[in-house]
Design a protein around this motif. Structure first.
Motif, PDB file in Angstrom:
ATOM      1  N   GLY A   1       0.807  -1.208   0.000  1.00  0.00           N
ATOM      2  CA  GLY A   1       0.000   0.000   0.000  1.00  0.00           C
ATOM      3  C   GLY A   1       0.842   1.260   0.000  1.00  0.00           C
ATOM      4  O   GLY A   1       0.525   2.245  -0.683  1.00  0.00           O
ATOM      5  N   LEU A   2       1.919   1.249   0.782  1.00  0.00           N
ATOM      6  CA  LEU A   2       2.804   2.413   0.819  1.00  0.00           C
ATOM      7  C   LEU A   2       3.452   2.654  -0.535  1.00  0.00           C
ATOM      8  O   LEU A   2       3.560   3.792  -0.989  1.00  0.00           O
ATOM      9  CB  LEU A   2       3.880   2.211   1.891  1.00  0.00           C
ATOM     10  N   LEU A   3       3.875   1.582  -1.188  1.00  0.00           N
ATOM     11  CA  LEU A   3       4.630   1.700  -2.439  1.00  0.00           C
ATOM     12  C   LEU A   3       3.750   1.724  -3.678  1.00  0.00           C
ATOM     13  O   LEU A   3       4.240   1.986  -4.779  1.00  0.00           O
ATOM     14  CB  LEU A   3       5.636   0.556  -2.537  1.00  0.00           C
TER      15      LEU A   3
ATOM     16  N   LEU B   1       9.594   9.966   0.292  1.00  0.00           N
ATOM     17  CA  LEU B   1       9.224  10.435  -1.055  1.00  0.00           C
ATOM     18  C   LEU B   1       8.228   9.432  -1.644  1.00  0.00           C
ATOM     19  O   LEU B   1       8.494   8.741  -2.622  1.00  0.00           O
ATOM     20  CB  LEU B   1      10.469  10.558  -1.931  1.00  0.00           C
ATOM     21  N   VAL B   2       7.086   9.364  -1.035  1.00  0.00           N
ATOM     22  CA  VAL B   2       6.109   8.318  -1.340  1.00  0.00           C
ATOM     23  C   VAL B   2       5.543   8.466  -2.748  1.00  0.00           C
ATOM     24  O   VAL B   2       5.502   7.503  -3.522  1.00  0.00           O
ATOM     25  CB  VAL B   2       4.984   8.322  -0.294  1.00  0.00           C
ATOM     26  N   ASP B   3       5.089   9.651  -3.094  1.00  0.00           N
ATOM     27  CA  ASP B   3       4.482   9.849  -4.416  1.00  0.00           C
ATOM     28  C   ASP B   3       5.478   9.604  -5.536  1.00  0.00           C
ATOM     29  O   ASP B   3       5.130   9.055  -6.587  1.00  0.00           O
ATOM     30  CB  ASP B   3       3.901  11.258  -4.530  1.00  0.00           C
ATOM     31  N   GLU B   4       6.721  10.026  -5.315  1.00  0.00           N
ATOM     32  CA  GLU B   4       7.751   9.843  -6.339  1.00  0.00           C
ATOM     33  C   GLU B   4       7.982   8.355  -6.620  1.00  0.00           C
ATOM     34  O   GLU B   4       8.106   7.944  -7.787  1.00  0.00           O
ATOM     35  CB  GLU B   4       9.053  10.504  -5.906  1.00  0.00           C
ATOM     36  N   LEU B   5       8.043   7.541  -5.577  1.00  0.00           N
ATOM     37  CA  LEU B   5       8.241   6.108  -5.773  1.00  0.00           C
ATOM     38  C   LEU B   5       7.031   5.464  -6.436  1.00  0.00           C
ATOM     39  O   LEU B   5       7.160   4.576  -7.286  1.00  0.00           O
ATOM     40  CB  LEU B   5       8.541   5.419  -4.442  1.00  0.00           C
TER      41      LEU B   5
ATOM     42  N   LYS C   1       3.799  -2.117  10.067  1.00  0.00           N
ATOM     43  CA  LYS C   1       3.256  -0.996  10.838  1.00  0.00           C
ATOM     44  C   LYS C   1       3.946   0.317  10.470  1.00  0.00           C
ATOM     45  O   LYS C   1       3.293   1.359  10.345  1.00  0.00           O
ATOM     46  CB  LYS C   1       3.399  -1.283  12.335  1.00  0.00           C
ATOM     47  N   ALA C   2       5.273   0.270  10.281  1.00  0.00           N
ATOM     48  CA  ALA C   2       6.000   1.477   9.865  1.00  0.00           C
ATOM     49  C   ALA C   2       5.495   1.972   8.509  1.00  0.00           C
ATOM     50  O   ALA C   2       5.375   3.188   8.286  1.00  0.00           O
ATOM     51  CB  ALA C   2       7.500   1.192   9.801  1.00  0.00           C
ATOM     52  N   CYS C   3       5.191   1.051   7.603  1.00  0.00           N
ATOM     53  CA  CYS C   3       4.658   1.429   6.295  1.00  0.00           C
ATOM     54  C   CYS C   3       3.254   2.012   6.419  1.00  0.00           C
ATOM     55  O   CYS C   3       2.918   3.003   5.755  1.00  0.00           O
ATOM     56  CB  CYS C   3       4.646   0.220   5.357  1.00  0.00           C
ATOM     57  N   GLU C   4       2.447   1.398   7.273  1.00  0.00           N
ATOM     58  CA  GLU C   4       1.088   1.912   7.494  1.00  0.00           C
ATOM     59  C   GLU C   4       1.127   3.346   8.015  1.00  0.00           C
ATOM     60  O   GLU C   4       0.382   4.227   7.548  1.00  0.00           O
ATOM     61  CB  GLU C   4       0.360   1.009   8.487  1.00  0.00           C
TER      62      GLU C   4
END
Length: 383
Positions: A56-58, A185-189, A253-256
């Motif tokens: 979900g994060l990526l 840089l979530v959106d960039e990835l 959890k860190a990704c969430e």
């Protein structure tokens, strides 16, 4: 003791992550691959939820996420796991950059012993690699291009979106080391086209010892990566070994948390960066930033205070803040930074370079106070 400003080496674990891990360690201690009882089922559900959280994060499918011990292992699998395929199709040329983390750079260099040819691209003096320099090296027998997203020493962001777009139709695998940018840089990835990606939980407030390798599917097929170690069929044979359920839970959890909070965190880190730059620029000390600040992580500054040896400064100011002068994995090596050297920076400037890095949980006022004291110490050491 001062405050911690070496987040690019490792970050403090988020209490929410730690609390969740303690609960898993205490109450969900089954082996995720045990299929004959509820303890195994419970552990497996936690692992698969974490896989979904990473995905979900990526912005990928959960079937594309494989758990590893961290980015070093992920990058080794991504690169060396292609050797059999490369031999079968006769594509034995690899391209990378001279500023990659050793986990990538040394792994790519090891391919020379397998009969591969390797091109290593230097950055410009501002620490950024020109995408066109990478793309122009692609040839008919090119197997793989590996470029990091953000450099761990300078924080300079590399043009992976441009490179990924250019490689899409060239039949070349693209590996991205996203260790420093994941969760930030979530959106960039999410918008980058790549085949393989490496991450480590401890770089964004998760636990040490766990990470993931993302293998993107094309026409429903994974890249032809094979395991580089042997054992069971965990992680679909990509990475054998008992899955550390609590560590995987911590990564998930860190990704969430990162997915929910990355925009707020970016703003906070940038506010700190602007404050630190203001302190430096208003202090009257002679300084030089190492790396293009227009293309740089919001939580990182690499700066040289002219005439101030970095080792002396770090020792003399450790009561105010914990900083570094390069990558943690080479901290026992007193040779000049290979990253700054590749950028063409002179030895005197390199010997004065320090890296200051912080995170979303860092306190702005504490940083201003302690970095202010760091600058006072630096001025007292200048010659």
């Amino acid at each position: 003791m001062g405050i911690y400003l070496d987040y690019n080496a490792t970050t403090p674990i988020d209490k929410r992550v730690l609390d969740y891990m303690v609960d898993v360690y205490t109450n969900k201690f089954g082996n995720a691959d045990s299929r004959t009882h509820d303890f195994g089922d419970g552990a497996r559900k936690i692992v698969e939820q974490a896989r979904k959280d990473v995905a979900g994060l990526l912005g990928v499918d959960s079937t594309e996420v494989f758990f590893t011990s961290g980015s070093t292992e992920s990058s080794n699998i991504a690169i060396r796991g292609l050797i059999d395929y490369a031999n079968s199709v006769g594509k034995k040329h690899v391209i990378t950059t001279s500023i990659e983390h050793k986990a990538v750079l040394e792994t790519v260099k090891s391919l020379k012993n397998e009969g591969f040819s390797v091109d290593i691209v230097d950055p410009e003096k501002d620490g950024r690699v020109k995408a066109q320099k990478v793309i122009e090296l692609v040839r008919d027998d090119t197997l793989l291009v590996s470029v990091m997203h953000a450099n761990n020493e300078t924080g300079v962001i590399q043009p992976i979106e441009e490179i990924g777009e250019a490689l899409t139709d060239k039949g070349v695998f693209f590996h991205v080391d996203a260790t420093q940018s994941c969760g930030k840089l979530v959106d960039e990835l999410r918008n980058t086209k790549y085949n393989m990606l490496s991450i480590s939980a401890h770089k964004f407030n998760g636990p040490q010892g766990i990470g993931a390798l993302v293998l993107r599917k094309k026409r429903y097929k994974l890249p032809p990566v094979k395991a580089i170690s042997f054992g069971g069929q965990q992680e679909h044979g990509i990475r054998p070994g008992t899955i550390p359920v609590a560590l995987v839970a911590g990564l998930g959890k860190a990704c969430e948390i990162a997915a929910a909070e990355y925009k707020k965190n970016y703003t906070h880190c940038l506010e700190i960066k602007n404050a630190v730059r203001g302190l430096i620029e208003e202090s009257g000390i002679n300084y030089e930033y190492n790396g293009n600040q227009e293309y740089c992580m919001p939580n990182t500054i690499n700066v040289s205070f002219q005439g101030v040896e970095s080792e002396a400064l770090m020792l003399s100011s450790k009561q105010y803040c914990g900083i570094s002068n390069g990558s943690a994995c080479t901290s026992n090596d007193y040779s000049p930074s290979y990253v700054l050297t590749a950028m063409g920076i002179d030895k005197e400037t390199i010997s004065s370079a320090i890296r200051i890095s912080w995170g979303a949980d860092s306190d702005l006022e504490a940083i201003k106070e302690n970095v202010g004291q760091l600058i006072v110490v630096a001025k007292s050491l200048s010659f």
